[in-house]
Write a protein that holds these residues in place. Structure first.
Motif, PDB file in Angstrom:
ATOM      1  N   LYS A 130      11.656   4.320   6.039  1.00 55.27           N
ATOM      2  CA  LYS A 130      12.229   5.544   5.760  1.00 55.27           C
ATOM      3  C   LYS A 130      13.619   5.548   6.452  1.00 55.27           C
ATOM      4  CE  LYS A 130       9.086   7.482   3.463  1.00 55.27           C
ATOM      5  NZ  LYS A 130       9.253   8.002   1.885  1.00 55.27           N
ATOM      6  N   LEU A 131      13.645   4.824   7.462  1.00 54.08           N
ATOM      7  CA  LEU A 131      14.665   4.680   8.373  1.00 54.08           C
ATOM      8  C   LEU A 131      16.019   4.160   7.540  1.00 54.08           C
ATOM      9  CD1 LEU A 131      16.286   5.075  11.194  1.00 54.08           C
ATOM     10  CD2 LEU A 131      15.544   2.843  11.448  1.00 54.08           C
ATOM     11  N   LEU A 132      15.386   2.974   7.025  1.00 48.86           N
ATOM     12  CA  LEU A 132      16.367   2.231   5.854  1.00 48.86           C
ATOM     13  C   LEU A 132      16.844   3.113   4.581  1.00 48.86           C
ATOM     14  CD1 LEU A 132      14.855  -1.164   6.331  1.00 48.86           C
ATOM     15  CD2 LEU A 132      16.807  -0.351   7.707  1.00 48.86           C
ATOM     16  N   GLY A 133      15.938   3.951   4.375  1.00 47.92           N
ATOM     17  CA  GLY A 133      16.101   4.535   3.157  1.00 47.92           C
ATOM     18  C   GLY A 133      15.249   4.036   2.009  1.00 47.92           C
ATOM     19  N   ALA A 134      13.988   4.446   1.890  1.00 46.25           N
ATOM     20  CA  ALA A 134      12.763   3.739   1.013  1.00 46.25           C
ATOM     21  C   ALA A 134      12.994   4.206  -0.450  1.00 46.25           C
ATOM     22  CB  ALA A 134      11.292   4.286   1.333  1.00 46.25           C
ATOM     23  N   HIS A 135      12.808   3.355  -1.394  1.00 46.31           N
ATOM     24  CA  HIS A 135      12.705   3.599  -2.840  1.00 46.31           C
ATOM     25  C   HIS A 135      11.470   3.741  -3.288  1.00 46.31           C
ATOM     26  CE1 HIS A 135      16.981   2.717  -3.918  1.00 46.31           C
ATOM     27  NE2 HIS A 135      17.076   1.761  -2.827  1.00 46.31           N
ATOM     28  N   ARG A 136      10.387   3.744  -2.423  1.00 47.54           N
ATOM     29  CA  ARG A 136       9.067   3.819  -2.886  1.00 47.54           C
ATOM     30  C   ARG A 136       8.100   3.854  -1.633  1.00 47.54           C
ATOM     31  NH1 ARG A 136      11.278  -0.746  -3.717  1.00 47.54           N
ATOM     32  NH2 ARG A 136      12.000  -0.308  -5.751  1.00 47.54           N
ATOM     33  N   ALA A 315      10.993  -4.254   1.714  1.00 49.18           N
ATOM     34  CA  ALA A 315      10.603  -4.439   0.392  1.00 49.18           C
ATOM     35  C   ALA A 315      10.577  -2.904  -0.406  1.00 49.18           C
ATOM     36  CB  ALA A 315       9.327  -5.225  -0.148  1.00 49.18           C
ATOM     37  N   ALA A 316      10.081  -1.982   0.533  1.00 54.33           N
ATOM     38  CA  ALA A 316      10.096  -0.712   0.123  1.00 54.33           C
ATOM     39  C   ALA A 316      11.382  -0.040  -0.060  1.00 54.33           C
ATOM     40  CB  ALA A 316       9.359   0.247   1.265  1.00 54.33           C
ATOM     41  N   ALA A 317      12.415  -0.737   0.834  1.00 56.63           N
ATOM     42  CA  ALA A 317      13.567  -0.386   0.694  1.00 56.63           C
ATOM     43  C   ALA A 317      14.693  -0.932  -0.252  1.00 56.63           C
ATOM     44  CB  ALA A 317      14.132  -0.356   2.327  1.00 56.63           C
ATOM     45  N   TYR A 318      14.112  -1.943  -0.810  1.00 55.22           N
ATOM     46  CA  TYR A 318      14.873  -2.623  -1.759  1.00 55.22           C
ATOM     47  C   TYR A 318      14.916  -1.655  -3.292  1.00 55.22           C
ATOM     48  CZ  TYR A 318      16.362  -6.803  -4.695  1.00 55.22           C
ATOM     49  OH  TYR A 318      17.364  -7.589  -5.428  1.00 55.22           O
ATOM     50  N   PRO A 319      16.131  -1.682  -4.006  1.00 52.41           N
ATOM     51  CA  PRO A 319      16.180  -0.977  -5.382  1.00 52.41           C
ATOM     52  C   PRO A 319      15.428  -1.403  -6.501  1.00 52.41           C
ATOM     53  CG  PRO A 319      18.306  -1.438  -4.286  1.00 52.41           C
ATOM     54  CD  PRO A 319      17.512  -2.220  -3.545  1.00 52.41           C
ATOM     55  N   HIS A 320      15.320  -2.712  -6.646  1.00 58.26           N
ATOM     56  CA  HIS A 320      14.554  -3.228  -7.757  1.00 58.26           C
ATOM     57  C   HIS A 320      12.971  -3.455  -7.279  1.00 58.26           C
ATOM     58  CE1 HIS A 320      18.293  -3.437  -9.261  1.00 58.26           C
ATOM     59  NE2 HIS A 320      18.833  -4.362  -8.331  1.00 58.26           N
ATOM     60  N   GLU A 339      -2.734  -0.302   4.411  1.00 60.65           N
ATOM     61  CA  GLU A 339      -3.698   0.143   3.476  1.00 60.65           C
ATOM     62  C   GLU A 339      -3.371  -0.711   2.001  1.00 60.65           C
ATOM     63  OE1 GLU A 339      -5.233   4.218   1.091  1.00 60.65           O
ATOM     64  OE2 GLU A 339      -3.750   4.265   2.463  1.00 60.65           O
ATOM     65  N   ILE A 340      -4.489  -1.262   1.365  1.00 62.51           N
ATOM     66  CA  ILE A 340      -4.157  -1.883   0.014  1.00 62.51           C
ATOM     67  C   ILE A 340      -4.928  -0.991  -0.904  1.00 62.51           C
ATOM     68  CG2 ILE A 340      -4.531  -3.732  -1.431  1.00 62.51           C
ATOM     69  CD1 ILE A 340      -4.755  -5.445   1.220  1.00 62.51           C
ATOM     70  N   ARG A 341      -4.240  -0.439  -1.937  1.00 62.04           N
ATOM     71  CA  ARG A 341      -5.074   0.418  -3.049  1.00 62.04           C
ATOM     72  C   ARG A 341      -4.185   0.282  -4.380  1.00 62.04           C
ATOM     73  NH1 ARG A 341      -3.952   4.743  -0.653  1.00 62.04           N
ATOM     74  NH2 ARG A 341      -2.714   5.921  -2.125  1.00 62.04           N
ATOM     75  N   ASN A 342      -4.957  -0.068  -5.462  1.00 60.55           N
ATOM     76  CA  ASN A 342      -4.334   0.104  -6.699  1.00 60.55           C
ATOM     77  C   ASN A 342      -3.221  -1.120  -6.908  1.00 60.55           C
ATOM     78  OD1 ASN A 342      -5.794   2.088  -7.661  1.00 60.55           O
ATOM     79  ND2 ASN A 342      -4.309   3.605  -6.989  1.00 60.55           N
ATOM     80  N   GLY A 343      -3.584  -2.186  -6.143  1.00 53.64           N
ATOM     81  CA  GLY A 343      -2.557  -3.257  -6.330  1.00 53.64           C
ATOM     82  C   GLY A 343      -1.285  -3.397  -5.486  1.00 53.64           C
ATOM     83  N   ARG A 344      -1.288  -2.346  -4.606  1.00 57.37           N
ATOM     84  CA  ARG A 344      -0.245  -1.973  -3.898  1.00 57.37           C
ATOM     85  C   ARG A 344      -0.486  -2.097  -2.160  1.00 57.37           C
ATOM     86  NH1 ARG A 344       4.695  -0.461  -6.230  1.00 57.37           N
ATOM     87  NH2 ARG A 344       4.823  -0.282  -8.279  1.00 57.37           N
ATOM     88  N   LEU A 345       0.635  -2.429  -1.373  1.00 54.03           N
ATOM     89  CA  LEU A 345       0.382  -2.100   0.100  1.00 54.03           C
ATOM     90  C   LEU A 345       1.149  -0.750   0.181  1.00 54.03           C
ATOM     91  CD1 LEU A 345       1.508  -5.692   1.793  1.00 54.03           C
ATOM     92  CD2 LEU A 345      -0.588  -4.614   1.894  1.00 54.03           C
ATOM     93  N   HIS A 346       0.306  -0.156   1.031  1.00 53.14           N
ATOM     94  CA  HIS A 346       0.997   1.407   0.999  1.00 53.14           C
ATOM     95  C   HIS A 346       1.843   1.399   2.564  1.00 53.14           C
ATOM     96  CE1 HIS A 346      -0.598   3.406  -2.358  1.00 53.14           C
ATOM     97  NE2 HIS A 346      -1.242   2.130  -2.602  1.00 53.14           N
ATOM     98  N   LEU A 347       2.950   2.184   2.558  1.00 58.51           N
ATOM     99  CA  LEU A 347       3.512   2.325   3.903  1.00 58.51           C
ATOM    100  C   LEU A 347       2.732   3.271   4.717  1.00 58.51           C
ATOM    101  CD1 LEU A 347       6.889   2.746   3.064  1.00 58.51           C
ATOM    102  CD2 LEU A 347       6.291   0.767   4.015  1.00 58.51           C
ATOM    103  N   SER A 348       2.587   2.986   6.208  1.00 56.78           N
ATOM    104  CA  SER A 348       1.880   3.987   6.873  1.00 56.78           C
ATOM    105  C   SER A 348       2.690   4.978   7.332  1.00 56.78           C
ATOM    106  CB  SER A 348       1.277   3.166   8.062  1.00 56.78           C
ATOM    107  OG  SER A 348       2.434   2.879   9.231  1.00 56.78           O
TER     108      SER A 348
END
Length: 373
Positions: A130-136, A315-320, A339-348
Motif C-alpha cells: 500500500k505504501l508503494l501503491g498496490a494494483h491488487r 508483485a502487488a504493486a506491479y501494473p501487469h 493467506e492462500i485462497r483461490n489460487g492467490r496469496l493475499h496481502l495482510s
C-alpha cells in the motif's frame, strides 16, 4: 525533528531443510544436494522508536560473506535519516565499492534496504504494498517446493494435489534430468493429473546446452505450460532470445542474476517473456523497483523468485498481472503466515512486510553483531 537511525542488529541464521533438495544442477554433478539455507537478518531502530526488519539469503555458499560485508558497511547508517532510502543504498554501495555492485556485496545491502522499507511502511501504518501503491490485494501464486528431481513422480503428483487443495494457483516442477525422456514422462504424468487447464510450469535450472534446449523445449510445447524456466545458462541472453523467438511457450529467467544491469541485458535482447528477479539477490527493494519499471515498459510478466514474504508486496504493486513463487521453507522463521485462497496469496493488513522473527529463528542464529551510537 527528523528521525535518525541509532541501532542496527545483524543476525546470521541457518535454516535446516527437512529433506536434502536436488535439482538438475545436482544430477549434472555441478552442485551437492542442498541441506540448509543461510539468512542474513537486519533489524534497524531509530531515535523515535521505529523499527524495521529485513532479510537476504544464500543457498549453499555465501552466507558468511554476506554477514561479514553487512557488518562492515552497517555503521554508515548510524545517525542517518531512515526516510532517505535511495540515498542510503548508494552510500552503502560506495562503502563497499571495491568489491563491486553485484553478488555478495549488494546482497548484504539488500537486508538493510528491506529493513528500511519495512520501517518506512510501519511508520506510515501501511502494508508495504500500500505504501508503494498496490494494483491488487492478492497475487497469483504457484508452488515449487514439491516438484524437485530427488522425488519420484508419484510423490510429485501427490504434492501437486495437496498444493492445489490448499489453494495454490499453479504448480512448477523441475526438469533437466540427464535423460530428456524421463523429463517428458514426468511432465506428462503431472499434466494428466492436474488436467489441461491448471497452470503448470517447468524449470531446467540452466542445465541444457542450446541444441538440447531447443529440442526438449519443442517437445514440451504440447503440455500447454505457462513457462519454461532457465533452459540455458542464466547469462546466455542471446541463447534465451533465440529460444524465445522459436517457441510458443513463454521463456522465463532472471533468478540467478545479481544486479539490475544483468537483468537489463535480458530485457534489451528480448530474451524472456517472464522476468524472475529476486529482491534479496539484486540489492533489495530499492533496486527491485528500478528493475520493475524497466520490465513494465516492455510489458513483461513478473514472477519474483523465492522470498514470498517480500515479493508478495512488490508483485502487488506491479501494473501487469504477476506470479509469486510459494515456498513453505521459511515458515519456521516468522510468527505470521500469508493467506492462500483461490489460487492467490493475499496481502495482510499488518504494516510493513507484516512479519516478525520467531523464537526458532533466534535459536538458529549462529552469529550476531550490534552497531549503535
Amino acid at each position: 525533528m527528523i528521525d535518525r537511525i541509532t541501532h542496527v542488529t545483524l543476525s546470521s541464521v541457518t535454516l535446516p531443510l527437512k529433506t536434502a533438495i536436488s535439482d538438475a544442477k545436482v544430477l549434472t554433478g555441478r552442485q551437492r544436494p542442498m541441506t540448509e539455507v543461510a539468512f542474513l537478518f537486519a533489524e534497524i531502530r531509530t531515535a523515535d522508536g521505529h523499527e524495521g526488519v529485513g532479510f537476504g539469503y544464500s543457498k549453499r555458499a555465501g552466507g558468511p560473506a554476506q554477514f561479514a560485508h553487512a557488518r562492515e558497511i552497517a555503521p554508515e547508517l548510524i545517525g542517518e535519516d531512515p526516510n532517505d532510502i535511495a540515498r542510503l543504498w548508494t552510500k552503502l554501495a560506495w562503502a563497499g565499492a571495491s568489491v563491486g555492485r553485484s553478488g555478495a556485496a549488494t546482497q548484504a545491502i539488500a537486508a538493510l534496504d528491506v529493513a528500511l522499507w519495512d520501517l518506512k511502511a510501519k511508520r506510515a501504518g501501511l502494508p508495504l504494498a500500500k505504501l508503494l501503491g498496490a494494483h491488487r490485494d492478492a497475487v497469483r501464486c504457484y508452488d515449487t517446493s514439491g516438484g524437485f528431481l530427488h522425488e519420484p513422480v508419484e510423490q510429485i503428483v501427490a504434492n501437486a494435489g495437496a498444493s492445489r487443495a490448499a489453494g495454490i494457483g499453479g504448480i512448477k516442477i523441475k526438469v533437466g534430468h540427464p535423460s530428456p525422456a524421463v523429463d517428458l514422462a514426468r511432465v506428462r504424468t503431472v499434466r494428466e493429473h492436474l488436467g489441461d487447464d491448471f497452470p503448470l510450469m517447468v524449470d531446467a535450472n540452466q542445465q541444457w546446452d542450446r541444441p538440447t534446449a531447443q529440442r526438449v523445449c519443442r517437445a514440451l510445447e504440447e503440455f500447454g505450460l505457462v513457462w519454461i524456466e532457465e533452459p540455458l545458462d542464466a547469462y546466455d541472453a542471446a541463447g534465451h532470445a533465440a529460444l524465445a523467438r522459436s517457441l510458443d511457450t513463454a521463456i522465463a529467467s532472471g533468478e540467478m542474476l545479481t544486479s539490475v544491469a544483468e537483468h537489463r541485458e535480458l530485457i534489451r535482447q528480448d530474451a524472456v517473456d517472464v522476468l524472475q528477479p529476486d529482491a534479496p539477490r539484486i540489492g533489495g527493494i530499492t533496486q527491485f523497483l528500478r528493475l520493475a519499471a524497466l520490465a513494465e515498459q516492455q510489458h513483461l510478466t513478473l514472477a519474483p523468485h523465492f522470498a514470498m514474504e517480500i515479493h508478495v508486496h512488490l508483485a502487488a504493486a506491479y501494473p501487469h498481472e504477476p506470479w509469486v513463487e510459494h515456498f513453505d521453507w521459511l515458515h519456521p522463521l516468522f510468527n505470521e503466515r500469508l493467506e492462500i485462497r483461490n489460487g492467490r496469496l493475499h496481502l495482510s493488513t499488518r504494516p510493513g512486510l507484516g512479519i516478525t522473527l520467531s523464537e526458532q529463528a533466534r535459536r538458529w542464529t549462529i552469529n550476531r553483531a550490534e552497531i549503535k551510537e
